[in-house]
Enzyme design. Sequence first.
Site, PDB file in Angstrom:
ATOM      1  N   ASN A  37      26.465  42.855  99.927  1.00 17.28           N
ATOM      2  CA  ASN A  37      26.064  44.058 100.617  1.00 17.28           C
ATOM      3  C   ASN A  37      25.828  45.331 100.169  1.00 17.28           C
ATOM      4  O   ASN A  37      26.688  45.947  99.316  1.00 17.28           O
ATOM      5  CB  ASN A  37      27.337  44.334 101.830  1.00 17.28           C
ATOM      6  N   HIS A 122      36.465  43.119 116.540  1.00 14.83           N
ATOM      7  CA  HIS A 122      36.516  44.665 116.165  1.00 14.83           C
ATOM      8  C   HIS A 122      36.407  45.629 117.278  1.00 14.83           C
ATOM      9  O   HIS A 122      35.073  45.767 117.886  1.00 14.83           O
ATOM     10  CB  HIS A 122      35.442  45.031 115.210  1.00 14.83           C
ATOM     11  N   ARG A 147      41.086  44.070 116.100  1.00 18.83           N
ATOM     12  CA  ARG A 147      41.088  45.062 115.197  1.00 18.83           C
ATOM     13  C   ARG A 147      40.653  46.502 115.943  1.00 18.83           C
ATOM     14  O   ARG A 147      39.857  46.610 116.642  1.00 18.83           O
ATOM     15  CB  ARG A 147      40.273  44.845 114.150  1.00 18.83           C
ATOM     16  N   TYR A 159      34.837  55.337 109.113  1.00 18.82           N
ATOM     17  CA  TYR A 159      34.555  53.589 109.093  1.00 18.82           C
ATOM     18  C   TYR A 159      34.993  53.076 110.395  1.00 18.82           C
ATOM     19  O   TYR A 159      35.936  53.176 110.924  1.00 18.82           O
ATOM     20  CB  TYR A 159      35.394  53.128 107.780  1.00 18.82           C
ATOM     21  N   ASP A 216      42.149  48.555 109.886  1.00 19.55           N
ATOM     22  CA  ASP A 216      41.627  48.502 108.332  1.00 19.55           C
ATOM     23  C   ASP A 216      41.671  50.212 108.046  1.00 19.55           C
ATOM     24  O   ASP A 216      41.044  50.852 108.371  1.00 19.55           O
ATOM     25  CB  ASP A 216      40.279  48.182 108.407  1.00 19.55           C
ATOM     26  N   HIS A 218      40.638  50.916 104.811  1.00 15.23           N
ATOM     27  CA  HIS A 218      39.758  50.910 104.197  1.00 15.23           C
ATOM     28  C   HIS A 218      39.767  51.645 102.806  1.00 15.23           C
ATOM     29  O   HIS A 218      38.945  52.625 102.504  1.00 15.23           O
ATOM     30  CB  HIS A 218      38.316  51.281 105.010  1.00 15.23           C
ATOM     31  N   GLU A 242      45.221  46.689 106.891  1.00 13.94           N
ATOM     32  CA  GLU A 242      44.352  46.165 105.732  1.00 13.94           C
ATOM     33  C   GLU A 242      44.128  47.253 104.817  1.00 13.94           C
ATOM     34  O   GLU A 242      43.727  48.399 104.831  1.00 13.94           O
ATOM     35  CB  GLU A 242      43.149  45.602 106.377  1.00 13.94           C
ATOM     36  N   GLU A 268      39.305  42.064 100.163  1.00 15.66           N
ATOM     37  CA  GLU A 268      37.953  41.885 100.681  1.00 15.66           C
ATOM     38  C   GLU A 268      37.009  42.217  99.231  1.00 15.66           C
ATOM     39  O   GLU A 268      35.913  41.929  99.217  1.00 15.66           O
ATOM     40  CB  GLU A 268      37.207  42.509 101.693  1.00 15.66           C
ATOM     41  N   ARG A 289      42.459  38.592 101.665  1.00 17.94           N
ATOM     42  CA  ARG A 289      41.228  39.142 102.564  1.00 17.94           C
ATOM     43  C   ARG A 289      39.787  38.618 101.981  1.00 17.94           C
ATOM     44  O   ARG A 289      38.934  39.209 102.329  1.00 17.94           O
ATOM     45  CB  ARG A 289      41.386  40.333 102.891  1.00 17.94           C
ATOM     46  N   HIS A 318      37.724  37.366 104.923  1.00 21.08           N
ATOM     47  CA  HIS A 318      36.716  38.336 105.179  1.00 21.08           C
ATOM     48  C   HIS A 318      35.433  37.652 106.055  1.00 21.08           C
ATOM     49  O   HIS A 318      34.822  36.801 105.630  1.00 21.08           O
ATOM     50  CB  HIS A 318      36.057  38.873 103.656  1.00 21.08           C
ATOM     51  N   ASP A 322      28.122  41.103 107.246  1.00 22.43           N
ATOM     52  CA  ASP A 322      27.430  40.978 105.872  1.00 22.43           C
ATOM     53  C   ASP A 322      27.787  39.772 105.197  1.00 22.43           C
ATOM     54  O   ASP A 322      27.080  39.583 103.901  1.00 22.43           O
ATOM     55  CB  ASP A 322      27.720  42.326 104.820  1.00 22.43           C
ATOM     56  N   GLU A 345      38.728  36.636 110.457  1.00 22.68           N
ATOM     57  CA  GLU A 345      37.753  37.828 110.987  1.00 22.68           C
ATOM     58  C   GLU A 345      36.398  37.480 111.747  1.00 22.68           C
ATOM     59  O   GLU A 345      35.796  36.453 110.987  1.00 22.68           O
ATOM     60  CB  GLU A 345      37.529  38.746 109.814  1.00 22.68           C
ATOM     61  N   TRP A 408      35.490  54.996  99.767  1.00 26.05           N
ATOM     62  CA  TRP A 408      35.008  54.640 101.195  1.00 26.05           C
ATOM     63  C   TRP A 408      35.507  53.463 101.576  1.00 26.05           C
ATOM     64  O   TRP A 408      35.467  52.417 101.116  1.00 26.05           O
ATOM     65  CB  TRP A 408      33.409  54.667 101.203  1.00 26.05           C
TER      66      TRP A 408
HETATM   67  O1  KDG Z   1      30.106  45.400 103.049  1.00 21.95           O
HETATM   68  C1  KDG Z   1      31.431  46.205 103.494  1.00 21.95           C
HETATM   69  C2  KDG Z   1      31.892  45.466 104.568  1.00 21.95           C
HETATM   70  O2  KDG Z   1      32.100  44.229 104.588  1.00 21.95           O
HETATM   71  C3  KDG Z   1      33.212  46.168 105.054  1.00 21.95           C
HETATM   72  O3  KDG Z   1      33.272  47.646 104.922  1.00 21.95           O
HETATM   73  C4  KDG Z   1      33.851  45.433 106.205  1.00 21.95           C
HETATM   74  O4  KDG Z   1      36.208  46.426 105.557  1.00 21.95           O
HETATM   75  C5  KDG Z   1      35.284  45.525 106.324  1.00 21.95           C
HETATM   76  C6  KDG Z   1      35.985  44.452 107.046  1.00 21.95           C
HETATM   77  O5  KDG Z   1      37.395  44.541 107.174  1.00 21.95           O
HETATM   78  O6  KDG Z   1      35.288  43.742 107.915  1.00 21.95           O
HETATM   79 MG    MG Z   2      38.094  45.522 105.620  1.00 15.90          MG
END
Ligand code: KDG
Ligand code: MG
Length: 408
Positions: A37, A122, A147, A159, A216, A218, A242, A268, A289, A318, A322, A345, A408
């Site tokens: 991605n 999600h 989630r 996010y 998550d 992130h 996560e 991930e 993940r 994961h 994407d 997921e 991020w």
């Molecule tokens: O490309 C980035 C995404 O795959 C990510 O932000 C998604 O964190 C993510 C998730 O847990 O699905």
């Molecule tokens: Mg994630």
Amino acid sequence: MNITAAEVIVTSPDRNFVTLKLTTDDGLVGWGDGTLNGRELSVASYLTDHVVPLLLGRDAHRIEDTWQFLYRSAYWRRGPVTMAAIAAVDVALWDLKAKAAGMPLYQLLGGASRNGLMAYGHASGRDEAELFDSIRRHLDQGFRSIRVQTSVPGIDAVYGVRAPAGEEPEHHYEPALRAAQPMEEDWDTRAYLRHIPRVFEAVRSEFGPELPLLHDVHHRLTPIQAARLGKDLEPYDLFWMEDCTPAENQDALRLVRQHTTTPLAIGEVFNTVWDYQTLIKDQLIDYVRSAVTHTGGITAMRKLLDYAAQYQIKSGIHGPTDISPVGMAAALHLDLAIHNFGIQEYMQHGDATNEVFRQTFSFENGYLHPGHQPGLGVELDEDAAAKFPYRPAYLPYNRLKDGTVHDW
Ligand code: KDG
Ligand code: MG
């Protein structure tokens, strides 16, 4: 079964996807996902310029040998671009082998270890009412694990929060916005740490103790901040927390682990078993993940998950949008075969993506199944793919209030 043609297809139905097509002298076609991605064309180039010439004439049955050859002959090891390219080849070879055998791929991986794969969806909202609506909508769609992501007072863009149904297509909140520059978002750790436990308290009191809930982070917290959040969330019995802290330094998770019994999921952004060496051996995490697409394919993921199994660590592969339907199908076949499956997921792809990738996997009563077609059970429609040319898209990035760039 020799490879006679290898071709990279870049298409952008709802978002960009990089797909490898391998054709053999028996007339079989195998598909692999190499989507990274926001950096898609780097994998397309790695494949087209450096890997495709090496594949022509090779015996498609020699999956392990091809994996080792691509990994070791590059000399430069690991990294997301290399491992996504190797994954695309590996998954396409498994697709071919299973088609040649006339079996769904999971049969070649040892056969089904379960009847279906528990999937989480999600849910998100800009406030409590929107979040509850989103959770209810996911329950109506059949999800039995959710989630939970929400907006945070004091932060403008967080996010994982999508616009409510009706305002935008469900898949439209996707972080890889089609912009010429990465979108800037903002972050305030203290505001986040204050708000999230209240959200989970509200969700638990509305939806009861049974529903598995995930969250998550992130990569946004330091280890001690993550430890505090894990402790604060313990009363709400999360299925997992996560990516609570970036883990280039695997030992960072040791501190989190010492302070909380909230289960931890990570990986991930990892791409080899080496990224997990300490995390697994020292039992610092509970769920792996990684994506099949980003971690060298089925061959490498199987070894990683078998290693994790020795320590009672489970899979949480994961599966955001994407990951193309080809990458998702690869995950589902592996999930079905391994013993240490945890959860999968699942974010549904949009209509345009489903038009390009014809799929046989199913989602019923909260459970995914890869289907019974020989191979992966996904075929790319090249005419449909050609209707959606590549468009540059970046992931967003974060700045703190004072302008400092943040994870991020
Ligand atoms: O490309 C980035 C995404 O795959 C990510 O932000 C998604 O964190 C993510 C998730 O847990 O699905
Ligand atoms: Mg994630």
